[in-house]
Design a protein around this motif. Structure first.
Motif, mmCIF file in Angstrom:
data_model
loop_
_atom_site.group_PDB
_atom_site.id
_atom_site.type_symbol
_atom_site.label_atom_id
_atom_site.label_comp_id
_atom_site.label_asym_id
_atom_site.label_seq_id
_atom_site.Cartn_x
_atom_site.Cartn_y
_atom_site.Cartn_z
ATOM 1 N N SER A 37 0.837 -1.206 0.000
ATOM 2 C CA SER A 37 0.000 0.000 0.000
ATOM 3 C C SER A 37 0.870 1.255 0.000
ATOM 4 O O SER A 37 0.587 2.226 -0.713
ATOM 5 C CB SER A 37 -0.906 -0.012 1.231
ATOM 6 O OG SER A 37 -1.623 1.199 1.341
ATOM 7 N N ASP A 41 1.002 4.176 -3.016
ATOM 8 C CA ASP A 41 0.757 5.595 -2.752
ATOM 9 C C ASP A 41 1.987 6.447 -3.071
ATOM 10 O O ASP A 41 1.868 7.577 -3.546
ATOM 11 C CB ASP A 41 0.349 5.796 -1.291
ATOM 12 C CG ASP A 41 -1.032 5.243 -0.992
ATOM 13 O OD1 ASP A 41 -1.795 5.021 -1.954
ATOM 14 O OD2 ASP A 41 -1.347 5.026 0.192
ATOM 15 N N HIS A 42 3.176 5.892 -2.825
ATOM 16 C CA HIS A 42 4.402 6.624 -3.151
ATOM 17 C C HIS A 42 4.525 6.786 -4.666
ATOM 18 O O HIS A 42 4.900 7.858 -5.163
ATOM 19 C CB HIS A 42 5.625 5.888 -2.593
ATOM 20 C CG HIS A 42 6.917 6.598 -2.853
ATOM 21 N ND1 HIS A 42 7.721 6.319 -3.950
ATOM 22 C CD2 HIS A 42 7.535 7.602 -2.184
ATOM 23 C CE1 HIS A 42 8.777 7.109 -3.928
ATOM 24 N NE2 HIS A 42 8.694 7.896 -2.870
ATOM 25 N N ALA A 44 2.078 6.881 -6.802
ATOM 26 C CA ALA A 44 1.068 7.856 -7.238
ATOM 27 C C ALA A 44 1.568 9.279 -7.011
ATOM 28 O O ALA A 44 1.344 10.170 -7.851
ATOM 29 C CB ALA A 44 -0.238 7.620 -6.486
ATOM 30 N N LEU A 175 1.319 10.772 0.914
ATOM 31 C CA LEU A 175 1.049 9.340 0.832
ATOM 32 C C LEU A 175 -0.402 9.015 1.149
ATOM 33 O O LEU A 175 -0.783 7.850 1.166
ATOM 34 C CB LEU A 175 1.989 8.584 1.780
ATOM 35 C CG LEU A 175 3.467 8.675 1.409
ATOM 36 C CD1 LEU A 175 4.327 8.013 2.475
ATOM 37 C CD2 LEU A 175 3.719 8.020 0.050
ATOM 38 N N VAL A 176 -1.204 10.039 1.402
ATOM 39 C CA VAL A 176 -2.632 9.846 1.620
ATOM 40 C C VAL A 176 -3.425 10.339 0.420
ATOM 41 O O VAL A 176 -4.398 9.732 0.003
ATOM 42 C CB VAL A 176 -3.093 10.582 2.897
ATOM 43 C CG1 VAL A 176 -4.607 10.567 3.014
ATOM 44 C CG2 VAL A 176 -2.471 9.937 4.130
ATOM 45 N N CYS A 177 -2.985 11.461 -0.155
ATOM 46 C CA CYS A 177 -3.703 12.049 -1.297
ATOM 47 C C CYS A 177 -2.711 12.666 -2.276
ATOM 48 O O CYS A 177 -1.862 13.468 -1.869
ATOM 49 C CB CYS A 177 -4.688 13.110 -0.808
ATOM 50 S SG CYS A 177 -5.646 13.876 -2.128
ATOM 51 N N ALA A 178 -2.831 12.301 -3.543
ATOM 52 C CA ALA A 178 -1.930 12.836 -4.571
ATOM 53 C C ALA A 178 -2.644 13.806 -5.503
ATOM 54 O O ALA A 178 -2.084 14.209 -6.516
ATOM 55 C CB ALA A 178 -1.321 11.684 -5.381
#
Length: 237
Positions: A37, A41-42, A44, A175-178
């Protein structure tokens, strides 16, 4: 109440944040699912920094495009100052195509997240224009800036001399929202404008500040800027 009915404090915290807290481990290593996960995220976040806003989207929004002096993405990341300076060609284009001394100037920029523009602009932008109209505000000629930083507001302000300015720009991805968008606002931005004179609505996305709600609030802020003839820490809302 039984001990089994009492929630673990860590579980309570996890209900209120998407941050990675209390993830599982096997020995000194994170669990495979948590590690994968993180990698997703990274990836993205990296993709959106190096991404490009589609020409089709800009066409649908009727925004022409200019460049700062960023030249390449690598230079943009290592020389933030170049994202605050308009290219000579960019200056010439906005001098030719934009209304001079508009009441409100709206500019869109990819900033550090092209995905922020792709994901949010079709909701934010029309609602922002509606909000300006509802307050009786006159918008100049909106356009798109490739490789922009927040300080490009000042360079554009020197050329167009707007009374109020709205910059919709992609935020630094996490890492939560890109795909988080910010709206920076300023009264008469010019060379030498202090950061304390800027205002911002951040975390504009579907899981954060709703795009349409943000657009409505921007209209409120801009209308007060024009009434009070100031912005930033001096503005009373």
């Amino acid at each position: 109440m039984n001990k089994t009915d009492v929630m673990d404090p860590l579980d309570i915290l996890k209900q209120y944040t998407p941050a990675r807290i209390g993830v599982g481990r096997t020995g000194t290593r994170p669990l495979t699912k948590d590690f994968l996960s993180f990698r997703i995220d990274h990836a993205a976040a990296v993709d959106t920094v190096y991404g490009e806003v589609s020409k089709d989207l800009l066409k649908r929004l009727n925004l022409f495009s200019i460049d700062t002096c960023f030249e390449t993405k690598e230079r943009y990341l290592t020389r933030p100052d170049q994202g605050r300076i308009l290219s000579d060609e960019g200056k010439a284009i906005i001098m030719e195509r934009c209304i001079q001394r508009p009441q409100v100037q709206i500019v869109v920029s990819d900033g550090l997240s092209a995905n922020a523009i792709e994901e949010n602009m079709m909701d934010v932008y029309p609602a922002l224009l509606d909000s300006m109209s509802a307050y009786g505000l006159k918008v100049g000629t909106p356009f798109f800036v490739r490789g922009g930083r927040v300080g490009c507001m000042d360079a554009i302000g020197e050329v167009l001399k707007p009374e109020a300015f709205v910059l919709l720009i992609g935020e630094r991805p996490g890492l939560v929202c890109a795909h988080s968008l910010s709206a920076y606002m300023c009264y008469k931005p010019r060379k030498g404008t202090k950061e304390s004179n800027r205002m911002v609505i951040s975390n504009i996305h579907r899981r954060g500040t709703p795009p349409i709600e943000a657009a409505a609030h921007i209209g409120t802020v801009i209308s007060q800027m024009l009434k009070q003839k100031t912005s930033g820490v001096n503005l009373v809302l």
